[in-house]
Design an enzyme around this catalytic site. Sequence first.
Site, PDB file in Angstrom:
ATOM      1  N   LYS A 477      35.403  58.992 -37.290  1.00  0.00           N
ATOM      2  CA  LYS A 477      35.329  60.148 -38.193  1.00  0.00           C
ATOM      3  C   LYS A 477      35.149  59.583 -39.596  1.00  0.00           C
ATOM      4  CE  LYS A 477      38.094  64.106 -39.781  1.00  0.00           C
ATOM      5  NZ  LYS A 477      39.392  64.765 -39.598  1.00  0.00           N
ATOM      6  N   ASP A 479      34.945  60.308 -43.327  1.00  0.00           N
ATOM      7  CA  ASP A 479      35.371  61.347 -44.267  1.00  0.00           C
ATOM      8  C   ASP A 479      34.880  61.027 -45.680  1.00  0.00           C
ATOM      9  OD1 ASP A 479      36.737  63.561 -45.212  1.00  0.00           O
ATOM     10  OD2 ASP A 479      38.679  62.961 -44.405  1.00  0.00           O
ATOM     11  N   ASP A 549      38.098  72.311 -43.232  1.00  0.00           N
ATOM     12  CA  ASP A 549      39.530  72.034 -43.129  1.00  0.00           C
ATOM     13  C   ASP A 549      40.312  73.302 -42.827  1.00  0.00           C
ATOM     14  OD1 ASP A 549      39.604  69.348 -43.353  1.00  0.00           O
ATOM     15  OD2 ASP A 549      39.970  69.299 -45.508  1.00  0.00           O
TER      16      ASP A 549
HETATM   17  C1  DGJ Z   1      39.954  65.699 -44.984  1.00  0.00           C
HETATM   18  C2  DGJ Z   1      39.495  65.996 -43.598  1.00  0.00           C
HETATM   19  O1  DGJ Z   1      38.676  67.105 -43.575  1.00  0.00           O
HETATM   20  C3  DGJ Z   1      40.709  66.171 -42.701  1.00  0.00           C
HETATM   21  O2  DGJ Z   1      40.308  66.540 -41.417  1.00  0.00           O
HETATM   22  C4  DGJ Z   1      41.494  64.898 -42.686  1.00  0.00           C
HETATM   23  O3  DGJ Z   1      40.736  63.891 -42.098  1.00  0.00           O
HETATM   24  C5  DGJ Z   1      41.880  64.518 -44.104  1.00  0.00           C
HETATM   25  N1  DGJ Z   1      40.758  64.509 -44.993  1.00  0.00           N
HETATM   26  C6  DGJ Z   1      42.551  63.175 -44.110  1.00  0.00           C
HETATM   27  O4  DGJ Z   1      42.768  62.709 -45.368  1.00  0.00           O
END
Ligand code: DGJ
Length: 742
Positions: A477, A479, A549
């Site tokens: 993932k 980010d 989110d």
């Molecule tokens: C933002 C992401 O969208 C969340 O799913 C998670 O991974 C957090 N960051 C972690 O810091």
Amino acid sequence: MDIVYHEQSRCFHLYNEHISYIITVLRNGQLGQLYCGARIRDREDFTHLLELAPRAMSSCTYEGDRFFSLEHIKLELPAYGNGDYKAGAVELLQQNGSRITEFSYESHSISHGKPRLHGLPATYAEADDEALTLTVTLRDALTGMRAELNYTVFRDYAAIARSVRYVNGGNDTVTLTRAMSLCLDLPDCNYQWLQFSGRWARERQLISRELTQGVISIGSLRGHSSHQHNPFVIIKRPTADEDKGEVMGISLVYSGNFLMQAEVDAHMTLRLMAGIHPENFAWQLEPGKAFQTPEAVLVYSDSGLGGMSRTFHQLYGKRLARGMWRDKPRPILINNWEGTYFNFTEDKLLDIARRAKDCGIELFVLDDGWFGRRWDDRGGLGDWTANPTRLPNGVTGLADKITELGMNFGLWFEPEAVSRDSALFEAHPEWLIATPGRNISHGRNEYLLDFSRPEVVDNIHDQMAAVLGSSKVSYVKWDMNRSISECYSSALPPERQGEVFHRYILGVYDLYERLTAEFPHILFESCASGGGRFDPGMLYYAPQAWASDNTDAVERLRIQYGTSFCYPLSSIGAHVSAVPNHQMYRITTLSTRANVACFGTFGYELDLSKLSGEELDEIKVQIEFMKRYRELLQFGRLYRLESPFEGNTAAWMVVSADKRQAIVAFYRILNQYNDCFTRLHLRGLDPDMLYRETQSGAVHYGDELMRAGFITSDSTAGEIFFGMMPSSDFASRLYILQADKD
Ligand code: DGJ
């Protein structure tokens, strides 16, 4: 599919079964736009569509000729200032301070297939007979600058892909201050403009605006495509709806600053434009150097918004996304973020993983907090080695234990970010994006690395490759949790600072390209504080993206519905999370949460140890369902039925390619007392096929389901009679339709 060049009239006709795109070389050598829309019959000459007509007070190119005015002629590469007063598609700052250009025809070529765009994501053809590409080279005689306009027509999709490559063939350095990927001049503006906008935790909300004389635009100046606006717009005829009518979608395959604009002029003609945002953009081109714009994709549909979306889904699902995961049903995952946030130990993670395995979950994803000095969001970013307190056996040890359980293991990174409290920052404070002498704004207590510098990208690459190469990681993932501010690179000279935003995103693409090539078995999911970079550029490297989110099922209805206009369901990251929901504090049933998340890549994001045995049993059933139907849910044809932006209900359905199977989803947000009768008019079915609704066993022909409708009336608040299902707020139901064997 063909691209025909008519020598006499100098018209190019690009077409396939669904679409025609016709352009011509004008008298002054510029490229003119004649038609874009449904496929029309080819003919030798289309230049009458130019509609050359004198208009009072217009600037005309040739003295004595009041007919040839660039104010009114529809152009493919307009430049402001030479009689065309609308915003241009190109602007070139020259040594003498002038920005006027005259790009005129030099040559053209037609080739099979579709060439790759160097360093940039783009749609592709897998075989030469899937696409044809026309390159028209225009040249500005005074500067020697060449513009190569690339147009690809696909055999199987009602789509045209466009990009421009600039090559400085002159002797002077010039600066590109505007380099749009697509400009489309249309003869009228009788359209509605749809955009997908919002903010953090509320991404891609459908907004409709009327076009009228003047300019409307959306864009990003944040360094990523953003939560605020998606690089995708639709124009549709006012009467067009999901099923019928003319619609055009324009999507930019880019993840950085972008602009999408509609300009309606005094004669109510429409100019659409898509490309890198010209604000803060200035690219120096020395003699011999080239600049490639991102690609824009135009999809035409005369079967409404639904037809347009399904074209995007197929094109982007099959010929933009890449790699071994492109066509594969996606693993059902559990992510620990909302389950533990930063509060976890290896034992806790293993406990979640064991319970997840017991439920049938296939992939365990360890989110933020596993590395460096990462105790909370103030430290650690930039140091991609395991935090020994959290993971005493390192990533390798944890990954081994998870895989021994019979699950796959996935890991979170935020490659572009750095914390002040990190070894990387201590060693390289100059690697930050920061303007000398100015405050550096932070976002979520973090800073961004200067990805325009190859040595920075190399460093992060080496760190990530070391982890991925030494541990059993099958999912990443990626980010990105803040926007760029005080944009400046200390590695570039003053005159190149206008390049930083674009060079940054090229650095991100470079890292993605290298890691996806070196670790082809890894499934990448992109993310940017939820859906802050949910765009086609990312889709090229990561076939799925965390949509938002906001994991509340009701909010997700709008987010996922909006996302579905351009992006395939196989790309939409969606999870079942705990209640009360962490963003909305709303309580929805486990079943509604799963009924929303299953129209996406599907997973769980909660602490399973906090659930009852009954809930875990329900989850097991959900997972069995998802395993059985995920191929259809992620790769079936999507039909939107009722919009959550319009009322209290939402509904959509997916249909298999052979039309023998469908899943219909119906959601009612608030319960209604003594509600009206409701039915859904299904879509995409075979009218002659007999379908069995698997739960009730009832059979209906496809034509009945689509015309008379599928009854969803139930016992809403009030009296409940025998045999009727009670209902409450946030209700949802899935119906499976199976072709009846008889
Ligand atoms: C933002 C992401 O969208 C969340 O799913 C998670 O991974 C957090 N960051 C972690 O810091």
